[in-house]
Design an enzyme around this catalytic site. Structure first.
Site, PDB file in Angstrom:
ATOM      1  N   ASP A   1      -7.690  -2.946  14.316  1.00 23.70           N
ATOM      2  CA  ASP A   1      -9.104  -3.130  13.946  1.00 23.70           C
ATOM      3  C   ASP A   1      -9.293  -4.304  12.981  1.00 23.70           C
ATOM      4  O   ASP A   1     -10.356  -4.474  12.408  1.00 23.70           O
ATOM      5  CB  ASP A   1      -9.674  -1.844  13.340  1.00 23.70           C
ATOM      6  CG  ASP A   1      -8.966  -1.428  12.045  1.00 23.70           C
ATOM      7  OD1 ASP A   1      -8.021  -2.138  11.614  1.00 23.70           O
ATOM      8  OD2 ASP A   1      -9.364  -0.405  11.460  1.00 23.70           O
TER       9      ASP A   1
ATOM     10  N   GLU B   1      -9.837  -1.759   5.316  1.00 26.59           N
ATOM     11  CA  GLU B   1     -10.451  -1.541   6.625  1.00 26.59           C
ATOM     12  C   GLU B   1     -11.708  -2.415   6.755  1.00 26.59           C
ATOM     13  O   GLU B   1     -12.195  -2.955   5.763  1.00 26.59           O
ATOM     14  CB  GLU B   1     -10.816  -0.058   6.779  1.00 26.59           C
ATOM     15  CG  GLU B   1      -9.608   0.885   6.767  1.00 26.59           C
ATOM     16  CD  GLU B   1      -8.821   0.897   8.074  1.00 26.59           C
ATOM     17  OE1 GLU B   1      -8.907  -0.088   8.850  1.00 26.59           O
ATOM     18  OE2 GLU B   1      -8.102   1.885   8.315  1.00 26.59           O
TER      19      GLU B   1
ATOM     20  N   HIS C   1      -7.584  -4.756  10.161  1.00 27.32           N
ATOM     21  CA  HIS C   1      -7.335  -4.484   8.740  1.00 27.32           C
ATOM     22  C   HIS C   1      -6.120  -5.249   8.235  1.00 27.32           C
ATOM     23  O   HIS C   1      -5.202  -5.581   8.999  1.00 27.32           O
ATOM     24  CB  HIS C   1      -7.238  -2.983   8.440  1.00 27.32           C
ATOM     25  CG  HIS C   1      -6.032  -2.279   8.963  1.00 27.32           C
ATOM     26  ND1 HIS C   1      -6.103  -1.117   9.698  1.00 27.32           N
ATOM     27  CD2 HIS C   1      -4.701  -2.534   8.834  1.00 27.32           C
ATOM     28  CE1 HIS C   1      -4.888  -0.699   9.981  1.00 27.32           C
ATOM     29  NE2 HIS C   1      -4.012  -1.541   9.482  1.00 27.32           N
TER      30      HIS C   1
ATOM     31  N   ASP D   1       0.833  -1.198   0.000  1.00 24.93           N
ATOM     32  CA  ASP D   1       0.000   0.000   0.000  1.00 24.93           C
ATOM     33  C   ASP D   1       0.871   1.253   0.000  1.00 24.93           C
ATOM     34  O   ASP D   1       2.097   1.179   0.193  1.00 24.93           O
ATOM     35  CB  ASP D   1      -0.947   0.008   1.224  1.00 24.93           C
ATOM     36  CG  ASP D   1      -0.328  -0.607   2.472  1.00 24.93           C
ATOM     37  OD1 ASP D   1       0.910  -0.551   2.595  1.00 24.93           O
ATOM     38  OD2 ASP D   1      -1.062  -1.143   3.313  1.00 24.93           O
TER      39      ASP D   1
END
Ligand code: F6R
Length: 259
Positions: free
Chosen positions: A135, A142, A137, A68
């Site tokens: 979280d 996400e 991800h 990313d």
């Protein structure tokens, strides 16, 4: 999925480095998929130390693809993932910038399709190093991301921006947007190597490994992959219900099998 709970973050880094080196020895033109962030830093430092010690395989033909990249940072920003991976790993392994690829944040509308085409042209990723967000991800997919998504523009959650604010002068400086490989892109890699260390990852790891397959925990997509290895230190493994079984399985493995 093979879950490997180890004693310490140093053991995680050593086993991850062993696995990367074993691939490069057996396949000198290997295509590595690289995560950034804090977790793989120790693994990358181990690879660099081994190269300096003269024990590493040759990286002359290796190519790398980042998971990313931030969108909206000024060119050359030290926290761009291109700059980060060069500083932490690829410069010291002798990989020139033209063998280290990322989704192009200067051309967002075409970046996703162009990156998928580059990955395909390279023959796909042999070994994908992954971290996991608190979280759940994976890359910057996400919660709620399509389990079959491809490289595209995404918006970071407030939790992820807060988590990553430590790399910037203030929360305001953390970009809101990223280009990220999709979960479908990641699933195409031939071997997934997820590494997680620290208590802050324990809940997300348990959800990914032992929870339901769900877009609400994007890292649970590893459950679909035929060859996924999850390397954990004791803290990151602390919420797993079957940790003892994973330890027993790993302890009983024959040496030749590797990960
Ligand atoms: C980074 C990436 C992210 C990180 C995750 C964990 O390229 O894809 O998914 O792996 O945010 O970050 P750290 O390791 O900093 O806790």
């Amino acid at each position: 999925m093979e879950v490997v709970p180890l004693g310490s973050a140093a053991e995680v880094a050593a086993l991850a480095a062993d696995t990367i080196e074993a691939l490069v020895r057996s396949r000198p033109a290997a295509v590595l998929g690289l995560a950034t962030g804090s977790t793989p830093v120790a693994t990358y430092a181990e690879l660099v130390a081994r190269r300096r010690a003269g024990t590493a395989p040759s990286y002359d033909e290796v190519r790398a693809f980042l998971l990313d990249e931030y969108v909206g940072l000024p060119p050359g920003h030290p926290q761009s993932y291109r700059a980060t991976i060069a500083r932490e790993l690829t410069d010291d392994l002798g990989l020139p910038p033209d063998r280290v690829h990322r989704p192009d944040p200067t051309d967002v509308p075409t970046a996703g399709a162009a990156y998928e085409a580059q990955l395909a042209e390279a023959g796909g990723v042999d070994l994908q190093v992954l971290g996991i967000g608190s979280d759940g991800h994976l890359a910057f997919n996400e919660p709620g991301s399509s389990l079959s998504s491809l490289t595209r523009l995404k918006t970071l959650t407030e939790e992820t921006r807060r988590d990553n604010a430590r790399f910037f002068n203030s929360l305001d400086e953390v970009p809101r947007h990223v280009l990220t490989q999709g979960l479908g892109t990641i699933l195409r890699a031939r071997h997934l190597l997820l590494i997680a260390t620290g208590a802050g990852k324990a809940e997300a790891v348990a959800a990914a490994v032992e929870g339901p397959l769900s877009a609400s925990c994007p890292a649970s997509v590893l459950q679909l992959h035929p060859h996924a290895s999850v390397l954990l230190d004791a803290d990151a493994a602390s919420r797993l219900a079957r940790a003892d079984h994973y330890r027993e399985v790993y302890a009983g493995k024959p040496d030749w099998q590797g990960l």
